[in-house]
Design a protein around this motif. Sequence first.
Motif, short mmCIF file in Angstrom:
data_model
loop_
_atom_site.label_atom_id
_atom_site.label_comp_id
_atom_site.label_asym_id
_atom_site.label_seq_id
_atom_site.Cartn_x
_atom_site.Cartn_y
_atom_site.Cartn_z
N ILE A 168 -4.50 2.78 -9.62
CA ILE A 168 -3.66 2.13 -8.61
C ILE A 168 -4.48 1.82 -7.35
O ILE A 168 -4.39 0.74 -6.79
CB ILE A 168 -2.46 3.04 -8.25
N LEU A 169 -5.31 2.78 -6.94
CA LEU A 169 -6.09 2.57 -5.71
C LEU A 169 -7.13 1.47 -5.88
O LEU A 169 -7.38 0.69 -4.97
CB LEU A 169 -6.75 3.88 -5.27
N VAL A 170 -7.75 1.39 -7.07
CA VAL A 170 -8.74 0.35 -7.32
C VAL A 170 -8.05 -1.02 -7.39
O VAL A 170 -8.52 -2.00 -6.81
CB VAL A 170 -9.54 0.65 -8.61
N LEU A 171 -6.89 -1.07 -8.08
CA LEU A 171 -6.12 -2.32 -8.14
C LEU A 171 -5.80 -2.81 -6.73
O LEU A 171 -5.80 -4.00 -6.44
CB LEU A 171 -4.82 -2.10 -8.90
N ASN A 172 -5.51 -1.85 -5.84
CA ASN A 172 -5.15 -2.18 -4.46
C ASN A 172 -6.33 -2.70 -3.65
O ASN A 172 -6.17 -3.15 -2.53
CB ASN A 172 -4.57 -0.96 -3.77
N VAL A 173 -7.55 -2.55 -4.21
CA VAL A 173 -8.71 -3.16 -3.57
C VAL A 173 -8.94 -4.54 -4.17
O VAL A 173 -9.16 -5.52 -3.46
CB VAL A 173 -9.96 -2.27 -3.76
N ILE A 174 -8.87 -4.61 -5.52
CA ILE A 174 -9.18 -5.87 -6.21
C ILE A 174 -8.18 -6.97 -5.87
O ILE A 174 -8.56 -8.09 -5.53
CB ILE A 174 -9.20 -5.63 -7.75
N ILE A 177 0.85 -1.20 0.00
CA ILE A 177 0.00 0.00 0.00
C ILE A 177 0.88 1.25 0.00
O ILE A 177 0.64 2.19 -0.75
CB ILE A 177 -0.95 0.00 1.22
N GLY A 178 1.92 1.23 0.84
CA GLY A 178 2.85 2.36 0.87
C GLY A 178 3.54 2.55 -0.47
O GLY A 178 3.69 3.69 -0.94
N ALA A 179 3.94 1.43 -1.08
CA ALA A 179 4.59 1.52 -2.39
C ALA A 179 3.65 2.14 -3.41
O ALA A 179 4.05 2.95 -4.24
CB ALA A 179 5.04 0.14 -2.84
N SER A 180 2.35 1.78 -3.32
CA SER A 180 1.37 2.33 -4.26
C SER A 180 1.25 3.84 -4.09
O SER A 180 1.23 4.58 -5.08
CB SER A 180 0.01 1.70 -4.04
N PHE A 181 1.17 4.30 -2.84
CA PHE A 181 1.06 5.75 -2.60
C PHE A 181 2.32 6.47 -3.08
O PHE A 181 2.25 7.58 -3.62
CB PHE A 181 0.81 6.03 -1.12
N THR A 182 3.49 5.84 -2.90
CA THR A 182 4.73 6.46 -3.36
C THR A 182 4.73 6.59 -4.88
O THR A 182 5.10 7.63 -5.43
CB THR A 182 5.94 5.62 -2.91
N GLU A 225 12.24 10.81 -2.49
CA GLU A 225 10.96 10.12 -2.63
C GLU A 225 11.14 8.87 -3.50
O GLU A 225 10.53 7.83 -3.24
CB GLU A 225 9.90 11.05 -3.24
N LEU A 226 12.00 8.97 -4.51
CA LEU A 226 12.29 7.80 -5.35
C LEU A 226 12.98 6.71 -4.53
O LEU A 226 12.68 5.52 -4.68
CB LEU A 226 13.16 8.21 -6.55
N ILE A 227 13.90 7.13 -3.65
CA ILE A 227 14.57 6.16 -2.77
C ILE A 227 13.54 5.46 -1.88
O ILE A 227 13.63 4.27 -1.62
CB ILE A 227 15.67 6.86 -1.93
N LEU A 228 12.51 6.20 -1.45
CA LEU A 228 11.44 5.61 -0.64
C LEU A 228 10.76 4.47 -1.41
O LEU A 228 10.49 3.41 -0.84
CB LEU A 228 10.41 6.68 -0.26
N LEU A 229 10.53 4.67 -2.70
CA LEU A 229 9.91 3.62 -3.52
C LEU A 229 10.81 2.40 -3.55
O LEU A 229 10.34 1.26 -3.39
CB LEU A 229 9.64 4.14 -4.94
N PHE A 230 12.12 2.62 -3.72
CA PHE A 230 13.06 1.49 -3.74
C PHE A 230 13.06 0.76 -2.40
O PHE A 230 13.19 -0.46 -2.35
CB PHE A 230 14.48 1.96 -4.07
N LEU A 231 12.94 1.51 -1.30
CA LEU A 231 12.91 0.88 0.02
C LEU A 231 11.69 -0.04 0.15
O LEU A 231 11.80 -1.17 0.63
CB LEU A 231 12.88 1.94 1.12
N TYR A 232 10.53 0.48 -0.29
CA TYR A 232 9.32 -0.35 -0.25
C TYR A 232 9.52 -1.61 -1.09
O TYR A 232 9.16 -2.71 -0.66
CB TYR A 232 8.12 0.43 -0.80
#
Lengths: 242, 157, 47
Positions: free
Chosen positions: C18-24, A95-100, A128-135
């Motif tokens: 992305i958010l919808v994929l994260n639900v499915i 989920i965190g990776a998705s938000f990043t 912020e890109l490094i954050l994605l790599f961390l995730y």
Amino acid sequence: MLSYAAPKNFYPFAGKLIPWIGFAAVVTLAFGLYLGLFVAPADYQQGQSYRIMFIHVPSAWMSMFVYVVMAAAGAASLVWKTKLAEVLASACAPIGASFTLITLVTGSLWGKPMWGTWWAWDARLTSELILLFLYIGVMALQASIDDPRRAARAAAVLALVGVVNIPVIHFSVEWWNTLHQPASVSKLGMPSIHPSMLAPLLLMAVGFKLYFVAMVLVRMRYQILERERHTQWVAQVVESEK
Amino acid sequence: MKLRHKRLAIVVTSVVGLTVAGLFVLNAFRSNLVFFYSPTEVLEGKAPVDQRLRIGGLVVKGSVKKDGTKVQFVVTDLTSKVTVRYQGILPDLFREGQGVVAQGRLVAGDEFLADEVLAKHDENYMPPEVAATLGHPAQKPGGGYYPPSASELGQKK
Amino acid sequence: MGGYGLYVWSAYGFATLILVLNVIVPLRRRTVVMRVLRRLSQAKESE
């Protein structure tokens, strides 16, 4: 006393919470989107393009918030060896990776028309890109080790090391020269953003938080079932949910 | 592919991929910790000489001269001034009195030949009517343009 | 969207995707886990 940290009790409790939190998330996000896209006025400098802010900024906050939750859960799992903390840490990562990812892509789509570039290697964007790599690193570790306890331990160590990046992201715009502008909302006193624009921003932020809680609970529940599959209570749950 | 092989492949690719990406990013990070120099730093010789660099500051009002796609303007940090020459498309936010970051090299003592011009914006968001009641954005009190925010001038707090 | 429609809608579209994929994805994963567990319990019963 009933302990909610025991997977057996957590499972039905989370199951009851999810629909309510999910519903609250949908309502909040819908209201936030309505205000952000149809009610909030255009910006005096950036015109309509600034509306990207209503997803970009809340998801940037989430990318850091989820990381802190993940690292804290990782630390708790290292100290107390609680299964629930291990499951929470592993549920946070995707989920965190998705938000990043959302932060980086929407930022890019905002940067092109306003700054004149999709990407700049300034301190804010790079950290912020490094954050994605961390995730991604945390997720790869979790996926690659068979034993869930060992996987959780390895991922927790990486997550904890990566925590140094969080203040770097936050303060990058103050510590170094960046193309990215400094924070509008974290200032004490008056945020430098008009109330008509602040309202949708905060609504979206609350909506994303609720969405995160609902989705992290969904992920935790099936991971608990997987990890406890040989226990009696899981057999009963499977029987009852046929 | 066996599950174990698949897992090994995931580990190896992710470790190699992340290491390469990490090194690449850290390298970019190191050379960009100072994303741009102020005109004063450039004129005082604090910026690297004989190599591409970025210069950042405010576009001096009335200094923009356009001739087709050729543009010339003066960048200031309210202490020193550097003239920037550029040929190409300017970003939408490029305005007089606004922050700007130009990439290129110093040709004469205080003349800068840019091959890329990026616009900076500040952290203020408001409707045009509100900006109007505060006077022209350029005179907006408490941050904004004049007095400009520290970030626009590349000054650390 | 004052000429910025493509940028604004792409940003909102991408975030939604992305958010919808994260639900499915987790909900489907949950169905798979339940199916596997059901098979497991059936195997135990038939032993």
